[in-house]
Design a protein around this motif. Structure first.
Motif, short mmCIF file in Angstrom:
data_model
loop_
_atom_site.label_atom_id
_atom_site.label_comp_id
_atom_site.label_asym_id
_atom_site.label_seq_id
_atom_site.Cartn_x
_atom_site.Cartn_y
_atom_site.Cartn_z
N ALA A 51 -29.26 -33.39 5.31
CA ALA A 51 -30.21 -33.96 4.46
C ALA A 51 -29.51 -34.67 3.29
O ALA A 51 -28.64 -34.22 2.79
N ILE A 52 -29.85 -35.85 3.10
CA ILE A 52 -29.21 -36.52 1.99
C ILE A 52 -30.05 -36.56 0.76
O ILE A 52 -31.44 -37.15 0.90
N CYS A 53 -29.77 -35.90 -0.28
CA CYS A 53 -30.63 -35.67 -1.30
C CYS A 53 -30.52 -36.77 -2.37
O CYS A 53 -30.01 -37.81 -2.26
N LYS A 54 -31.60 -36.84 -3.34
CA LYS A 54 -31.56 -37.78 -4.47
C LYS A 54 -30.14 -37.50 -5.37
O LYS A 54 -30.06 -36.24 -5.80
N LYS A 55 -29.80 -38.76 -5.87
CA LYS A 55 -28.70 -38.57 -6.78
C LYS A 55 -29.04 -38.24 -8.09
O LYS A 55 -30.20 -38.26 -8.52
N PHE A 56 -28.10 -37.37 -8.75
CA PHE A 56 -28.47 -36.79 -10.17
C PHE A 56 -27.45 -37.01 -11.02
O PHE A 56 -26.19 -36.91 -10.60
N THR A 57 -27.42 -36.88 -12.27
CA THR A 57 -26.22 -36.75 -13.17
C THR A 57 -26.28 -35.49 -14.02
O THR A 57 -27.17 -34.70 -14.11
N SER A 58 -25.02 -35.05 -14.24
CA SER A 58 -24.78 -33.81 -14.69
C SER A 58 -23.48 -34.03 -15.88
O SER A 58 -22.68 -34.83 -15.39
N ASN A 59 -23.26 -33.05 -16.70
CA ASN A 59 -22.24 -33.00 -17.75
C ASN A 59 -21.26 -32.24 -16.92
O ASN A 59 -21.33 -31.20 -16.66
N LYS A 60 -19.90 -32.69 -16.89
CA LYS A 60 -18.87 -31.97 -16.44
C LYS A 60 -17.75 -32.16 -17.25
O LYS A 60 -17.45 -33.29 -17.99
N ASP A 62 -13.88 -32.80 -17.90
CA ASP A 62 -12.52 -33.47 -17.29
C ASP A 62 -11.34 -32.76 -17.61
O ASP A 62 -11.43 -31.42 -18.27
N SER A 63 -10.34 -33.13 -17.34
CA SER A 63 -9.14 -32.21 -17.24
C SER A 63 -8.25 -32.03 -18.81
O SER A 63 -7.66 -31.12 -18.80
N GLU A 64 -8.86 -32.77 -19.57
CA GLU A 64 -8.56 -32.97 -20.95
C GLU A 64 -9.51 -32.04 -21.77
O GLU A 64 -9.49 -31.85 -22.91
N GLY A 65 -10.56 -31.48 -21.16
CA GLY A 65 -11.55 -30.81 -21.99
C GLY A 65 -12.77 -31.44 -22.37
O GLY A 65 -13.62 -30.95 -23.16
N LYS A 66 -12.82 -32.60 -22.06
CA LYS A 66 -13.93 -33.38 -22.80
C LYS A 66 -15.26 -33.65 -21.68
O LYS A 66 -14.75 -33.46 -20.49
N ILE A 67 -16.38 -33.72 -22.35
CA ILE A 67 -17.48 -33.66 -21.47
C ILE A 67 -17.67 -35.06 -21.28
O ILE A 67 -17.78 -35.90 -21.75
N ASN A 68 -17.94 -35.45 -19.79
CA ASN A 68 -18.28 -36.61 -19.22
C ASN A 68 -19.50 -36.38 -18.53
O ASN A 68 -19.60 -35.35 -17.80
N GLN A 69 -20.43 -37.55 -18.40
CA GLN A 69 -21.69 -37.47 -17.28
C GLN A 69 -21.03 -38.14 -16.04
O GLN A 69 -20.62 -39.23 -15.80
N LYS A 70 -21.46 -37.40 -14.97
CA LYS A 70 -21.03 -37.63 -13.53
C LYS A 70 -22.28 -37.74 -12.70
O LYS A 70 -23.35 -37.15 -12.99
N THR A 71 -22.40 -38.59 -11.85
CA THR A 71 -23.33 -38.70 -10.74
C THR A 71 -23.16 -37.97 -9.73
O THR A 71 -21.72 -38.14 -9.23
N PHE A 72 -23.87 -37.22 -9.24
CA PHE A 72 -23.57 -36.48 -8.05
C PHE A 72 -24.67 -36.55 -6.90
O PHE A 72 -25.83 -37.16 -7.31
N ILE A 73 -24.56 -36.32 -5.66
CA ILE A 73 -25.54 -36.32 -4.61
C ILE A 73 -25.23 -35.16 -3.55
O ILE A 73 -24.11 -34.83 -3.42
N HIS A 74 -26.28 -34.33 -3.38
CA HIS A 74 -25.96 -33.45 -2.23
C HIS A 74 -26.15 -33.80 -0.94
O HIS A 74 -27.19 -34.44 -0.77
N PHE A 75 -25.51 -33.36 0.00
CA PHE A 75 -25.58 -33.57 1.21
C PHE A 75 -25.82 -32.04 1.93
O PHE A 75 -24.58 -31.41 1.84
#
Length: 112
Positions: A51-60, A62-75
């Motif tokens: 199942a290819i799901c709808k893409k979504f964004t989430s805050n993650k 990074d390696s420096e401890g800063k919050i970045n918004q990333k786009t994900f998709i579930h398979f």
């Protein structure tokens, strides 16, 4: 039905060989679903569904401890282990995840 599922037809009894593939891919993301698993439809005798799901964004972070918004998709995978070898399936999912996390690898490996 087992004879049909392994690709054998037996015309005197009206048994036709299974005409479905070994994997079904469905895009439930087009329905607006961010996360869901496909059910195994009995008539297909298909061992693997993706199942290819709808893409979504989430805050993650990074390696420096800063919050970045990333786009994900579930398979999401649904497997019928009556027809699949666990070891082979595990290797497929591991490779799928490796390439999915870094798609440039796929492009580089295809050039070889």
């Amino acid at each position: 039905s087992y004879i049909s599922s392994i690709g054998i037809s037996f015309k005197p009894f009206g048994v036709r060989k299974n005409e479905f593939g070994s994997c079904v891919i469905t895009s439930i993301g087009s329905l607006g679903i961010e996360d869901g698993f496909p059910p195994i439809p009995p008539p297909t005798f298909c061992p693997l569904l993706i199942a290819i799901c709808k893409k979504f964004t989430s805050n993650k972070y990074d390696s420096e401890g800063k919050i970045n918004q990333k786009t994900f998709i579930h398979f999401n995978f649904t497997a019928d282990f009556r027809f699949l070898n666990y070891k082979t399936t595990k290797e497929f999912i591991k490779e799928f995840k490796r390439i999915g996390e870094n798609p440039i690898l796929f492009e580089e490996e295809c050039k070889k």
